[in-house]
Design a protein around this motif. Sequence first.
Motif, mmCIF file in Angstrom:
data_model
loop_
_atom_site.group_PDB
_atom_site.id
_atom_site.type_symbol
_atom_site.label_atom_id
_atom_site.label_comp_id
_atom_site.label_asym_id
_atom_site.label_seq_id
_atom_site.Cartn_x
_atom_site.Cartn_y
_atom_site.Cartn_z
ATOM 1 N N VAL A 1 3.893 -44.416 -13.092
ATOM 2 C CA VAL A 1 5.182 -44.670 -13.532
ATOM 3 C C VAL A 1 6.053 -45.419 -12.331
ATOM 4 C CG1 VAL A 1 7.815 -43.648 -13.417
ATOM 5 C CG2 VAL A 1 5.776 -42.534 -14.745
ATOM 6 N N ASN A 2 6.379 -46.798 -12.635
ATOM 7 C CA ASN A 2 7.068 -47.757 -11.722
ATOM 8 C C ASN A 2 5.974 -47.800 -10.433
ATOM 9 O OD1 ASN A 2 9.351 -46.607 -13.111
ATOM 10 N ND2 ASN A 2 10.255 -48.177 -12.365
ATOM 11 N N GLY A 3 4.552 -47.706 -10.847
ATOM 12 C CA GLY A 3 3.502 -48.166 -9.683
ATOM 13 C C GLY A 3 3.247 -46.881 -9.235
ATOM 14 N N TRP A 4 3.895 -45.868 -9.243
ATOM 15 C CA TRP A 4 3.439 -44.534 -8.358
ATOM 16 C C TRP A 4 2.557 -43.652 -9.354
ATOM 17 C CZ3 TRP A 4 8.491 -42.411 -5.749
ATOM 18 C CH2 TRP A 4 8.927 -43.340 -4.635
ATOM 19 N N PRO A 5 1.639 -42.878 -9.016
ATOM 20 C CA PRO A 5 1.148 -41.965 -9.602
ATOM 21 C C PRO A 5 2.190 -40.697 -10.256
ATOM 22 C CG PRO A 5 0.552 -41.612 -7.332
ATOM 23 C CD PRO A 5 1.284 -42.775 -7.494
ATOM 24 N N ALA A 6 1.892 -40.142 -11.332
ATOM 25 C CA ALA A 6 2.854 -39.358 -11.967
ATOM 26 C C ALA A 6 2.335 -38.300 -12.664
ATOM 27 C CB ALA A 6 3.969 -40.125 -12.618
ATOM 28 N N VAL A 7 3.004 -37.100 -12.818
ATOM 29 C CA VAL A 7 2.610 -36.029 -13.672
ATOM 30 C C VAL A 7 3.527 -36.205 -14.891
ATOM 31 C CG1 VAL A 7 2.272 -33.537 -14.023
ATOM 32 C CG2 VAL A 7 1.715 -34.581 -11.775
ATOM 33 N N LEU A 8 3.067 -36.060 -16.173
ATOM 34 C CA LEU A 8 3.820 -36.320 -17.158
ATOM 35 C C LEU A 8 3.885 -35.167 -18.002
ATOM 36 C CD1 LEU A 8 2.985 -39.846 -18.117
ATOM 37 C CD2 LEU A 8 5.029 -39.257 -16.795
ATOM 38 N N ALA A 9 4.808 -34.310 -18.255
ATOM 39 C CA ALA A 9 4.968 -33.077 -19.126
ATOM 40 C C ALA A 9 4.974 -33.724 -20.510
ATOM 41 C CB ALA A 9 5.776 -32.117 -18.868
ATOM 42 N N VAL A 10 4.216 -33.243 -21.486
ATOM 43 C CA VAL A 10 4.401 -33.793 -22.733
ATOM 44 C C VAL A 10 4.045 -32.602 -23.935
ATOM 45 C CG1 VAL A 10 3.038 -35.450 -24.472
ATOM 46 C CG2 VAL A 10 2.825 -35.788 -21.884
ATOM 47 N N LEU A 11 5.019 -32.721 -24.655
ATOM 48 C CA LEU A 11 5.077 -31.730 -25.843
ATOM 49 C C LEU A 11 4.939 -32.317 -27.039
ATOM 50 C CD1 LEU A 11 5.747 -28.713 -26.546
ATOM 51 C CD2 LEU A 11 8.146 -29.309 -26.614
ATOM 52 N N GLU A 12 3.916 -32.169 -27.857
ATOM 53 C CA GLU A 12 3.401 -32.864 -28.880
ATOM 54 C C GLU A 12 3.392 -34.384 -28.554
ATOM 55 O OE1 GLU A 12 6.479 -31.956 -31.843
ATOM 56 O OE2 GLU A 12 5.429 -29.859 -32.407
ATOM 57 N N ASP A 13 4.206 -35.238 -28.939
ATOM 58 C CA ASP A 13 4.071 -36.779 -28.516
ATOM 59 C C ASP A 13 5.222 -37.319 -27.722
ATOM 60 O OD1 ASP A 13 5.880 -36.739 -30.541
ATOM 61 O OD2 ASP A 13 5.060 -38.633 -31.493
ATOM 62 N N ARG A 14 6.069 -36.166 -27.027
ATOM 63 C CA ARG A 14 7.223 -36.548 -26.527
ATOM 64 C C ARG A 14 7.122 -36.087 -24.714
ATOM 65 N NH1 ARG A 14 12.019 -33.090 -26.100
ATOM 66 N NH2 ARG A 14 10.790 -31.574 -27.433
ATOM 67 N N ILE A 15 7.484 -36.999 -24.016
ATOM 68 C CA ILE A 15 7.693 -36.692 -22.837
ATOM 69 C C ILE A 15 8.820 -35.828 -22.471
ATOM 70 C CG2 ILE A 15 7.935 -37.549 -20.200
ATOM 71 C CD1 ILE A 15 5.873 -39.863 -21.155
ATOM 72 N N VAL A 16 8.749 -34.658 -21.950
ATOM 73 C CA VAL A 16 9.898 -33.814 -21.678
ATOM 74 C C VAL A 16 10.005 -33.539 -20.027
ATOM 75 C CG1 VAL A 16 9.585 -32.551 -23.581
ATOM 76 C CG2 VAL A 16 8.318 -31.616 -21.706
ATOM 77 N N GLY A 17 9.031 -34.258 -19.215
ATOM 78 C CA GLY A 17 9.349 -34.163 -17.760
ATOM 79 C C GLY A 17 8.544 -34.877 -16.953
ATOM 80 N N ALA A 18 9.027 -35.418 -16.251
ATOM 81 C CA ALA A 18 8.136 -36.434 -15.094
ATOM 82 C C ALA A 18 8.242 -36.378 -13.915
ATOM 83 C CB ALA A 18 8.295 -37.884 -15.607
ATOM 84 N N ALA A 19 7.292 -36.429 -13.065
ATOM 85 C CA ALA A 19 7.309 -36.252 -11.510
ATOM 86 C C ALA A 19 6.556 -37.298 -10.881
ATOM 87 C CB ALA A 19 6.950 -35.026 -10.929
ATOM 88 N N ALA A 20 7.248 -38.481 -10.194
ATOM 89 C CA ALA A 20 6.475 -39.543 -9.826
ATOM 90 C C ALA A 20 6.251 -39.361 -8.056
ATOM 91 C CB ALA A 20 7.152 -40.760 -9.908
ATOM 92 N N PHE A 21 5.228 -39.697 -7.637
ATOM 93 C CA PHE A 21 4.770 -39.050 -6.349
ATOM 94 C C PHE A 21 4.742 -40.702 -5.431
ATOM 95 C CE2 PHE A 21 3.977 -35.837 -8.857
ATOM 96 C CZ PHE A 21 3.897 -34.673 -8.036
ATOM 97 N N GLU A 22 5.185 -40.625 -4.457
ATOM 98 C CA GLU A 22 5.171 -41.844 -3.452
ATOM 99 C C GLU A 22 4.076 -41.302 -2.488
ATOM 100 O OE1 GLU A 22 7.139 -44.850 -0.583
ATOM 101 O OE2 GLU A 22 8.165 -43.255 -1.011
ATOM 102 N N ILE A 23 2.906 -41.989 -2.305
ATOM 103 C CA ILE A 23 1.806 -41.533 -1.516
ATOM 104 C C ILE A 23 1.767 -42.614 -0.303
ATOM 105 C CG2 ILE A 23 -0.676 -41.208 -1.143
ATOM 106 C CD1 ILE A 23 0.622 -39.380 -3.306
ATOM 107 N N SER A 24 1.547 -42.134 1.061
ATOM 108 C CA SER A 24 1.645 -42.472 2.343
ATOM 109 C C SER A 24 0.479 -41.910 3.053
ATOM 110 C CB SER A 24 2.928 -42.607 3.036
ATOM 111 O OG SER A 24 2.952 -43.364 4.174
ATOM 112 N N ASP A 25 -0.530 -42.811 3.516
ATOM 113 C CA ASP A 25 -1.541 -42.348 4.331
ATOM 114 C C ASP A 25 -2.212 -41.007 4.034
ATOM 115 O OD1 ASP A 25 -0.948 -44.140 6.479
ATOM 116 O OD2 ASP A 25 0.536 -43.044 7.221
ATOM 117 N N GLY A 26 -2.478 -40.845 2.537
ATOM 118 C CA GLY A 26 -3.137 -40.042 1.995
ATOM 119 C C GLY A 26 -2.363 -38.741 1.686
ATOM 120 N N LYS A 27 -1.026 -38.782 1.793
ATOM 121 C CA LYS A 27 -0.038 -37.477 1.628
ATOM 122 C C LYS A 27 0.920 -38.113 0.764
ATOM 123 C CE LYS A 27 -1.247 -35.010 5.689
ATOM 124 N NZ LYS A 27 -0.435 -34.137 7.184
#
Length: 312
Positions: free
Chosen positions: A253-279
């Motif tokens: 998502v916008n270049g960040w790795p993200a977890v997408l919660a999908v119900l059937e074919d609809r995204i009901v939640g998303a969490a995008a993570f900024e990674i820096s130095d392996g954390k």
Amino acid sequence: MESTVADRFEAGRARLASLAYRLLGSAVDAEDIVQDAYLRWHAADRERIEVPEAWLTKVVTNLCLDRLRSAAVRRERAAGAWMPEPLLDGDPMLDPADTFEQRESVSLAVLTLMERLTPVERAVYVLREAFSYPHSEIAGILDISESASQQHVHRARRRVAAARRGGDEVDPATARKVLEEFLAAASSGRTERLVALLTDDATAISDGAGLSRTLWRYETPERVAAVMRTAFKPTPAKRRLAGGSPTFHIGQVNGWPAVLAVLEDRIVGAAAFEISDGKVAALHGFAAAERLARLTEMWRQHEPDAPVIGRW
């Protein structure tokens, strides 16, 4: 004749939408702006327009500036209720994406940081960094001097650089590994492992699924870990809120790795993570339906990987 008028506009629609998204941080607003620009293009005396691309760029930029200066937008953003609308990688609104500067200009971090800029600084920064316009053309688009354009971009770069986290781009394989470790720790409830995967200054921000008029913010690794452990723990109330039991996928998502919660074919939640130095340095959580509409639209157009959490 009418088809020619429309065709000339359509040839540049994607670029105009990408420009408007970078300026506003909202795909919905960007589409409104582009449609408004089309109406102006259709009504204009086109024989007097020497360079259609330049004319349309100026129209879209100034429509975006008018929106950023509007009282309604100022109230919303001053009240702490605004965050960028997330886009799935591959969405044409994220183009151009050939250089680091172009990719960074649509990261959730930079879109958020640009809220600290004045509307004109924001416009100069986007036109220069993302679209490589020379200062002479930026001056014409914004009706400012060339030296003023140079000063604006210098200030904008300094403010963005001072506020954003440093570091190079993270390769997808590394980012996915960190995210999988984070999900495993969150799903198991191992708070100490979650804290170890967070930077010392880790933060999280969420729209609270639209349940609050302001954003939810968390600013210590321990608090972020506790919130994420709770977020990934399934409960009947969460299933009712989501409308069922979603599966979880890893995407971008916008270049960040993200977890997408999908119900059937609809995204009901998303969490995008900024990674820096392996954390994990920052998280942006989205669950309000109005922020997920385009994400869902693009999700339906590609073949997803197998879910990382199949039952919740």
